[in-house]
Design an enzyme around this catalytic site. Structure first.
Site, short mmCIF file in Angstrom:
data_model
loop_
_atom_site.label_atom_id
_atom_site.label_comp_id
_atom_site.label_asym_id
_atom_site.label_seq_id
_atom_site.Cartn_x
_atom_site.Cartn_y
_atom_site.Cartn_z
NE ARG A 277 -5.83 3.72 -3.32
CZ ARG A 277 -5.55 4.49 -4.38
NH1 ARG A 277 -6.39 5.43 -4.79
NH2 ARG A 277 -4.42 4.33 -5.03
CB ILE A 278 -6.91 -3.20 -4.64
CG1 ILE A 278 -7.07 -2.29 -5.85
CG2 ILE A 278 -8.26 -3.80 -4.33
CD1 ILE A 278 -5.99 -2.35 -6.80
CG ASP A 279 -3.05 1.39 -4.20
OD1 ASP A 279 -3.70 1.56 -3.15
OD2 ASP A 279 -2.91 2.27 -5.06
CG ASP A 280 1.08 -1.68 -0.68
OD1 ASP A 280 0.20 -2.47 -0.29
OD2 ASP A 280 2.15 -2.03 -1.19
#
Ligand code: 6R9
Length: 697
Positions: free
Chosen positions: A564-567
């Site tokens: 994941r590159i988001d939170d």
């Protein structure tokens, strides 16, 4: 669009096609080498007893091209395997969509004008074709010796009884039904019963807390809650009904919301009726009402774009998202991916260990297999109880041919030692699957060498709650595997690797994984929140569906998901947003603020590391830590509890007040020497304070 086609072709042709015709090929390397270079191919010799559906990369590429160039013909043909009460409009394209917010609202439609029913296609259709006596579900209880076998006819009758009950309680098309149950056969039956009458099911994983369940109930206002008295997982007893009662009380207190009917399956293996907490009038025992219902039930013919179910998943902000899937597209996509990805053959015994509370349990425990008239195993318990050989004992017991699980389970079992595997024969296995998170190469080789004895391909399937079904995966025996790569996109899936400015990259590259056109299984909206749907998936990069994952594409066109590159943190395959955990911590009286990041975890893949700043006057203690952990368990569920709570005097922030998670991630992972550029910090002294306060682990 000729240019686009050329690019597409160039992707497809980057592969080392010399491998693709090789089906009885000799492994190009000794498969037993423990650590492989990333680019090594693994070719599994073909089992002479089966002809796989896809035997070469060329064959795949041809079909893939067809699926992209002429989706109407491609998907239209596949959809004809199902019964449609009324055919879809043929005067317009099979799929209409808009992925570009600048051009208006985002929408996707498939099979418009068509009427069908997924329960009919999963059950009635097979029974009418004379397959009523074929086993549909082979259920194995938590404790050895408890099992059950349901044929397609059994499943149909049982499902109809539940449908009739729901109808009698005035549940109608479009009404929501919340299902909060352990992995017993009644769970998929309840899902199918809703689908039959057009009610929208919202399954909530039975590991969620009363608080989390209440949030999900208050978001979708179900007419009925279906649950179970209690159940056992390993040697733990979970008193589910007490959690439901607490949750319904919260709904009442908070929004004065109450439900009329709570249907409770009495699980005699785990509880006594008289010990179950009860609210007369509202609560009904399953065993008192279901057996008396008729075993045939009417069907609601559903328009292809009518909602089928919703399922909550974590997004990058705190509140879970109610992902909505619709009947036609989801039906076709879940069934077709099942058939190809698991190379489904008559006589296969399929076992996916996922819980129905997650999307994998919707698509590859319930709908995908049943739509293909497969026989599948459902297991109530955990992999390590009574010992770490339990999965393999079940494999032998039911002669499982296709076994699908998550990397976290593989790593848990790997850590328990090979002897638990080798004690059981596993000779029925012909195919292995992995889903939920990136699989590291060590776990991949163990799965391949020890579990699969080098004879079973591993399909590493990448997808999401929002995509409905598998999007990237090897097709078994279709092309060489590479440990850790999900390899190539499924039919109809147009992937794009995009840089931070939203420009598509070509050839071998790394960037954000996006999808550029619609596929039948894409979620159509978030329940009563279409704005958030557009915001979450279509506003980051204009014209693309943004997955939230990073990826690499190599010279062979293979995809490697980097996470994941988001939170969003992926703990044992469970999606948890940093915001969800932070809001629980921030709600503590003693907590001034907090920030949560992911750390690598040997078994769970990722673990949660929480930084907490205490209010003036509060002091860190073991007891405080315990109470923080307890709150997370209570508000979300045990699986979301942080591994570490780091009491810190402050958080690193930019001048505009944004927490710099990048720095926190480095500190949490012990990479203090490589904190990178600190120039945007409002107060750089805070970093030293954080480092000084780091707990010893
Ligand atoms: C099916 C499911 C989705 C997220 C996804 C990604 C991660 C899933 C993966 C994988 C690498 C795989 N993920 N499968 N990462 N390789 N084979 O798990 O859905 O619960 O919505 O999670 O899981 O990060 O974005 P969901």
């Amino acid at each position: 669009s000729e240019a686009r086609l050329k690019i597409l072709l160039s992707h497809l042709n980057t592969g080392n096609t010399s491998f693709s015709g090789l089906s009885f090929g000799v492994p190009c390397r000794q498969a037993s080498a423990p650590q492989q270079e990333r680019n090594d191919y693994v070719i599994i010799p073909r089992n002479p007893m089966f002809t796989p559906r896809i035997t070469s990369r060329e064959q795949y590429s041809r079909m893939y091209m067809d699926s992209i160039q002429d989706p109407s013909t491609f998907w239209g043909r596949l959809a004809q395997d199902f019964y449609w009460r009324k055919g879809w409009n043929t005067s317009q394209p099979l799929c209409k969509y808009n992925f570009d917010v600048q051009r208006g609202p985002i929408f996707v439609e498939w099979f418009r004008g068509g009427y069908t029913n997924i329960c009919y296609n999963a059950l009635d259709r097979h029974v009418l074709a004379g397959k009523g006596e074929q086993p549909a579900l082979l259920w194995e209880g938590n404790d050895a010796g408890q099992d059950m076998r349901l044929t397609y006819q059994d499943l149909l009758s049982y499902t109809c009884q539940i449908s009739n009950f729901l109808l009698a309680r005035n549940v109608a098309k479009g009404d929501r039904v919340c299902i909060y149950m352990p992995m017993i056969p009644e769970l998929p039956c309840a899902m199918l019963a809703c689908a039959r009458i057009g009610a929208i099911h919202s399954v909530v994983f039975a590991g969620f807390s009363a608080e989390a369940l209440a949030g999900r109930i208050l978001d979708c206002h179900p007419k009925v809650v279906i649950t179970c008295s209690a159940f056992k997982r390993g040697n733990k007893l979970i008193d589910l009904k007490t959690i439901v009662d607490a949750s319904l009380q919260l709904c009442l207190d908070r929004e004065n919301f109450s439900i009329d009917t709570c249907l409770v399956y009495h699980n005699h293996r785990a509880s006594l009726r008289e010990d179950t907490s009860w609210k007369g009038g509202r609560d009904l025992w399953w065993q008192d009402v279901i057996p008396g219902m008729a075993k045939e039930a009417p069907l609601e013919w559903m328009e292809a774009e009518d909602p089928l179910f919703m399922l909550y998943t974590s997004g990058s902000t705190g509140k879970p998202k109610g992902v909505v899937h619709t009947v036609g597209g989801y039906m076709v996509f879940s069934a077709v991916t099942f058939k190809y990805v698991f190379d489904h053959q008559p006589g296969d015994i399929f076992w996916c260990t996922a819980d129905c509370g997650w999307i994998t349990g919707h698509t590859y425990v319930t709908y995908g297999p049943l739509l293909n008239c497969a026989t599948c195993v459902i297991y109530e318990g955990i992999p390590v109880w009574p010992d770490a050989g339990r999965y393999w004992q079940i494999v032998d017991k039911f002669k499982v041919t296709t076994f699908h699980t998550a990397p976290t389970a593989i790593r848990t079992l790997e850590a328990s030692g090979d002897k638990f595997v080798k004690k059981h024969s596993r000779k029925s296995l012909r195919l292995l699957g992995s889903v939920g998170e990136p699989i590291n190469s060590k776990a991949w080789w163990w799965y391949h060498d020890i579990v699969g004895e080098k004879r079973c391909p591993i399909v590493d399937t990448w997808w999401q709650t929002e995509t409905g079904a598998t999007m990237i995966s090897p097709l078994p025996w279709g092309w060489p595997l590479k440990p850790g790569s999900a390899t190539l996109p499924f039919f109809g899936v147009q992937l794009a690797v995009v840089d931070q400015n939203g420009n598509e990259k070509h050839g071998a590259c790394e960037g954000f994984l996006c999808i550029k056109g619609p596929w039948p299984g894409i979620a159509r909206t978030l329940y009563l929140n279409h704005d958030r749907y557009e915001q979450s998936y279509f506003k980051t990069f204009s014209g693309y569906y943004t997955t939230g994952d990073g990826c690499k594409r190599d010279n062979d066109g293979y995809y490697w998901i980097t996470g994941r590159i988001d939170d969003v943190i992926n703990v044992s395959g469970h999606r948890i947003s940093t915001g969800e955990v932070e809001s629980v911590l921030n709600a503590q009286d003693t907590c001034a603020e907090s920030a949560v990041v992911a750390i690598p975890h040997e078994v769970k893949g990722q673990g949660i590391y929480a930084f907490a700043v205490l209010v003036q006057g509060a002091t860190p203690s073991e007891e405080l830590k315990r109470s923080y952990l307890l709150s997370v368990r209570k508000e979300i569920g045990a699986f979301a509890a942080p591994e570490v709570i780091h009491w810190t005097p402050g958080l690193p922030k930019t001048r505009s007040g944004k927490v710099m998670r990048r720095i926190l991630r480095k500190i949490a992972c012990g990479e203090e020497n490589d904190l990178g550029d600190l120039s945007s910090l409002a107060d750089s002294a805070v970093v030293d304070d954080i480092l000084k306060s780091k707990p010893s682990q």
